[in-house]
Write a protein that holds these residues in place. Structure first.
Motif, PDB file in Angstrom:
ATOM      1  N   UNK A  78      -7.786  -1.026  -0.196  1.00  0.00           N
ATOM      2  CA  UNK A  78      -8.692  -1.864   0.608  1.00  0.00           C
ATOM      3  C   UNK A  78     -10.155  -1.785   0.202  1.00  0.00           C
ATOM      4  N   UNK A  79     -10.683  -0.580   0.002  1.00  0.00           N
ATOM      5  CA  UNK A  79     -12.105  -0.449  -0.331  1.00  0.00           C
ATOM      6  C   UNK A  79     -12.421  -1.103  -1.675  1.00  0.00           C
ATOM      7  N   UNK A  80     -11.577  -0.869  -2.653  1.00  0.00           N
ATOM      8  CA  UNK A  80     -11.789  -1.475  -3.972  1.00  0.00           C
ATOM      9  C   UNK A  80     -11.621  -2.979  -3.883  1.00  0.00           C
ATOM     10  N   UNK A  81     -10.594  -3.422  -3.169  1.00  0.00           N
ATOM     11  CA  UNK A  81     -10.335  -4.856  -3.027  1.00  0.00           C
ATOM     12  C   UNK A  81     -11.525  -5.573  -2.390  1.00  0.00           C
ATOM     13  N   UNK A 139      -4.696   0.644   3.040  1.00  0.00           N
ATOM     14  CA  UNK A 139      -5.261   1.989   2.917  1.00  0.00           C
ATOM     15  C   UNK A 139      -4.280   2.981   2.327  1.00  0.00           C
ATOM     16  N   UNK A 140      -2.984   2.720   2.426  1.00  0.00           N
ATOM     17  CA  UNK A 140      -1.967   3.675   1.979  1.00  0.00           C
ATOM     18  C   UNK A 140      -1.221   3.167   0.763  1.00  0.00           C
ATOM     19  N   UNK A 149      -2.014   4.372  -4.881  1.00  0.00           N
ATOM     20  CA  UNK A 149      -2.808   4.321  -6.113  1.00  0.00           C
ATOM     21  C   UNK A 149      -3.993   3.415  -5.826  1.00  0.00           C
ATOM     22  N   UNK A 150      -5.083   3.624  -6.535  1.00  0.00           N
ATOM     23  CA  UNK A 150      -6.265   2.790  -6.295  1.00  0.00           C
ATOM     24  C   UNK A 150      -6.006   1.342  -6.668  1.00  0.00           C
ATOM     25  N   UNK A 151      -5.340   1.144  -7.826  1.00  0.00           N
ATOM     26  CA  UNK A 151      -5.056  -0.199  -8.317  1.00  0.00           C
ATOM     27  C   UNK A 151      -3.667  -0.206  -8.936  1.00  0.00           C
TER      28      UNK A 151
END
Length: 138
Positions: free
Chosen positions: A3-6, A83-84, A87-89
């Motif tokens: 979510x944060x990266x997106x 959020x879960x 992996x980040x991406x």
């Protein structure tokens, strides 16, 4: 994408698309950012890996998804994994389409090209015997 990266990614993409005068339209599920007019030129997405010198460029063919019938609506082809995600991406098949990837498991390295379509070819045009080494440019 997590979510944060997106959310940061979408803000940057929308800012770049505003500079290009792209017209936002109502989103088409599962996508959150969509554009009308069927524009062929969209912002290039740069994925920076271990340093500024190692970038994977994702062009419109791999970053945008055509939705609907013949209405010219294209959506940003990345999803909010929540959020879960674990992996980040997670890179999907649409982003990988017509990109040459080579994985060297022994040295834990990966070689890649940007879209082969930008070079006037595609994965279906490359034979396994003529594939280049990861450090060679395509």
């Amino acid at each position: 994408m997590g979510s944060e990266i997106y959310e940061a990614f979408v803000r940057a993409f929308v800012t770049a698309s505003d500079w290009m005068n792209m017209t936002r339209v109502e989103p088409v599920a599962p996508f959150e950012v969509c554009y009308g007019g069927g524009r062929a030129v969209v912002p290039v997405v740069d994925v920076v890996l271990q340093s500024e010198m190692v970038r994977w460029k994702i062009h419109g063919h791999n970053s945008m998804v055509e939705v609907g019938d013949d209405d010219g609506v294209m959506c940003l082809g990345f999803l909010n994994g929540g959020l879960d995600l674990g992996a980040s991406i997670v890179i999907g098949g649409h982003q990988l389409d017509d990109n040459l990837m080579e994985f060297d498991l022994e040295s834990s390295m990966m070689g890649f090209s940007s879209s082969l379509l930008m070079k006037g070819t595609s994965c279906s045009d490359i034979s396994l015997h003529s594939a280049r080494k990861p450090h060679e440019s395509i």
